[in-house]
Write a protein that holds these residues in place. Structure first.
Motif, PDB file in Angstrom:
ATOM      1  N   SER A 160      42.317  25.879  47.869  1.00 34.92           N
ATOM      2  CA  SER A 160      42.922  26.897  47.001  1.00 34.92           C
ATOM      3  C   SER A 160      42.110  27.145  45.737  1.00 34.92           C
ATOM      4  O   SER A 160      42.588  27.799  44.816  1.00 34.92           O
ATOM      5  N   SER A 161      40.861  26.648  45.705  1.00 34.96           N
ATOM      6  CA  SER A 161      40.048  26.847  44.502  1.00 34.96           C
ATOM      7  C   SER A 161      39.706  28.317  44.287  1.00 34.96           C
ATOM      8  O   SER A 161      39.394  28.726  43.183  1.00 34.96           O
ATOM      9  N   TYR A 162      39.772  29.120  45.342  1.00 34.79           N
ATOM     10  CA  TYR A 162      39.478  30.542  45.198  1.00 34.79           C
ATOM     11  C   TYR A 162      40.490  31.235  44.273  1.00 34.79           C
ATOM     12  O   TYR A 162      40.200  32.280  43.708  1.00 34.79           O
ATOM     13  N   ARG A 163      41.661  30.645  44.122  1.00 31.09           N
ATOM     14  CA  ARG A 163      42.690  31.263  43.289  1.00 31.09           C
ATOM     15  C   ARG A 163      42.350  31.177  41.799  1.00 31.09           C
ATOM     16  O   ARG A 163      42.848  31.951  41.004  1.00 31.09           O
ATOM     17  N   ASP A 164      41.477  30.225  41.439  1.00 29.58           N
ATOM     18  CA  ASP A 164      41.107  30.044  40.035  1.00 29.58           C
ATOM     19  C   ASP A 164      39.845  30.824  39.678  1.00 29.58           C
ATOM     20  O   ASP A 164      39.236  30.592  38.639  1.00 29.58           O
ATOM     21  N   TRP A 165      39.436  31.709  40.548  1.00 29.14           N
ATOM     22  CA  TRP A 165      38.165  32.389  40.387  1.00 29.14           C
ATOM     23  C   TRP A 165      38.403  33.888  40.411  1.00 29.14           C
ATOM     24  O   TRP A 165      38.774  34.452  41.435  1.00 29.14           O
ATOM     25  N   ASP A 166      38.194  34.540  39.309  1.00 32.85           N
ATOM     26  CA  ASP A 166      38.459  35.968  39.192  1.00 32.85           C
ATOM     27  C   ASP A 166      37.145  36.736  39.321  1.00 32.85           C
ATOM     28  O   ASP A 166      36.289  36.650  38.447  1.00 32.85           O
ATOM     29  N   THR A 167      36.977  37.471  40.410  1.00 31.55           N
ATOM     30  CA  THR A 167      35.758  38.231  40.615  1.00 31.55           C
ATOM     31  C   THR A 167      36.064  39.493  41.418  1.00 31.55           C
ATOM     32  O   THR A 167      36.968  39.512  42.245  1.00 31.55           O
ATOM     33  N   ASN A 168      35.293  40.520  41.166  1.00 31.46           N
ATOM     34  CA  ASN A 168      35.404  41.757  41.928  1.00 31.46           C
ATOM     35  C   ASN A 168      34.282  41.877  42.946  1.00 31.46           C
ATOM     36  O   ASN A 168      34.199  42.839  43.682  1.00 31.46           O
ATOM     37  N   PHE A 169      33.392  40.903  42.939  1.00 32.29           N
ATOM     38  CA  PHE A 169      32.240  40.913  43.827  1.00 32.29           C
ATOM     39  C   PHE A 169      32.424  39.805  44.864  1.00 32.29           C
ATOM     40  O   PHE A 169      32.686  38.655  44.504  1.00 32.29           O
TER      41      PHE A 169
END
Length: 192
Positions: free
Chosen positions: A68-77
């Motif tokens: 679930s580490s992707y949830r802490d990562w804000d990116t549009n790319f």
């Protein structure tokens, strides 16, 4: 006397297979002993299995978790990962460097299996294993031979562009070891 009657009643109505035969008045004493031994042996075996399962759980537990580490990562790319697939031209080039132009062509398949491992090693086992193995086979330092075949970032990724602006690919694409071999990733937490 009341305890004995309670135990008899329990065994008569129990769902434990064979328990009712221990207290059956029509059964001979030999049958009763047989069922008593069977029931005791099955209880002991069950206890051993439970004990082994508990020990396995305590000492060799396997954890299944959701990443679930992707949830802490804000990116549009998005993350982009580029992996080289089987490059036969490069394999032939390296094979000629190693064994000359007149080499056994099955060695190219061995080189391919090592450099681009896909979960099978048919040619490696048949050509390099056993008594009739080829003398030019290699038996150690497989990563060296894999890297001879694998393309560098500069050769794998030729040009990059973002919003119609070119950028230097290998400055941003990070080398990443995967189960498919060396890949190059951009905007990926796993690549560093």
């Amino acid at each position: 006397m009341r305890i004995k009657q309670s135990i008899e009643e329990y065994l008569k109505n129990s769902t434990l297979h064979g328990a009712r035969f221990i207290v059956d008045k029509d059964a001979s004493w030999l049958e009763r002993i047989f069922w008593c031994i069977c029931l005791t042996a099955s209880w002991y075996a069950s206890w051993l299995l439970i004990k082994a399962s508990l020990a396995a759980f305590e000492n060799n537990a396997i954890s299944f978790v959701v990443e679930s580490s992707y949830r802490d990562w804000d990116t549009n790319f998005p993350a982009i990962i580029v992996c080289e697939s089987k490059n036969m031209d490069r394999i032939q080039e390296v094979a000629e460097q190693l064994w000359g132009a007149d080499h056994d062509f099955t060695l190219e398949e061995v080189l391919s299996e090592i450099a681009f491992f896909r979960g099978e090693s048919y040619h490696t086992v048949h050509e390099c294993g056993g008594e009739d193995s080829t003398t030019t086979c290699f038996y150690s330092n497989f990563s060296y031979y894999a890297q001879l075949v694998r393309s560098s970032c500069v050769n794998a990724i030729r040009s990059c562009e973002w919003n119609n602006k070119p950028f230097e690919c290998c400055k941003y694409f990070q080398r990443m070891e995967t189960e498919l071999g060396i890949c190059y990733a951009i905007n990926s937490m796993q690549a560093g």
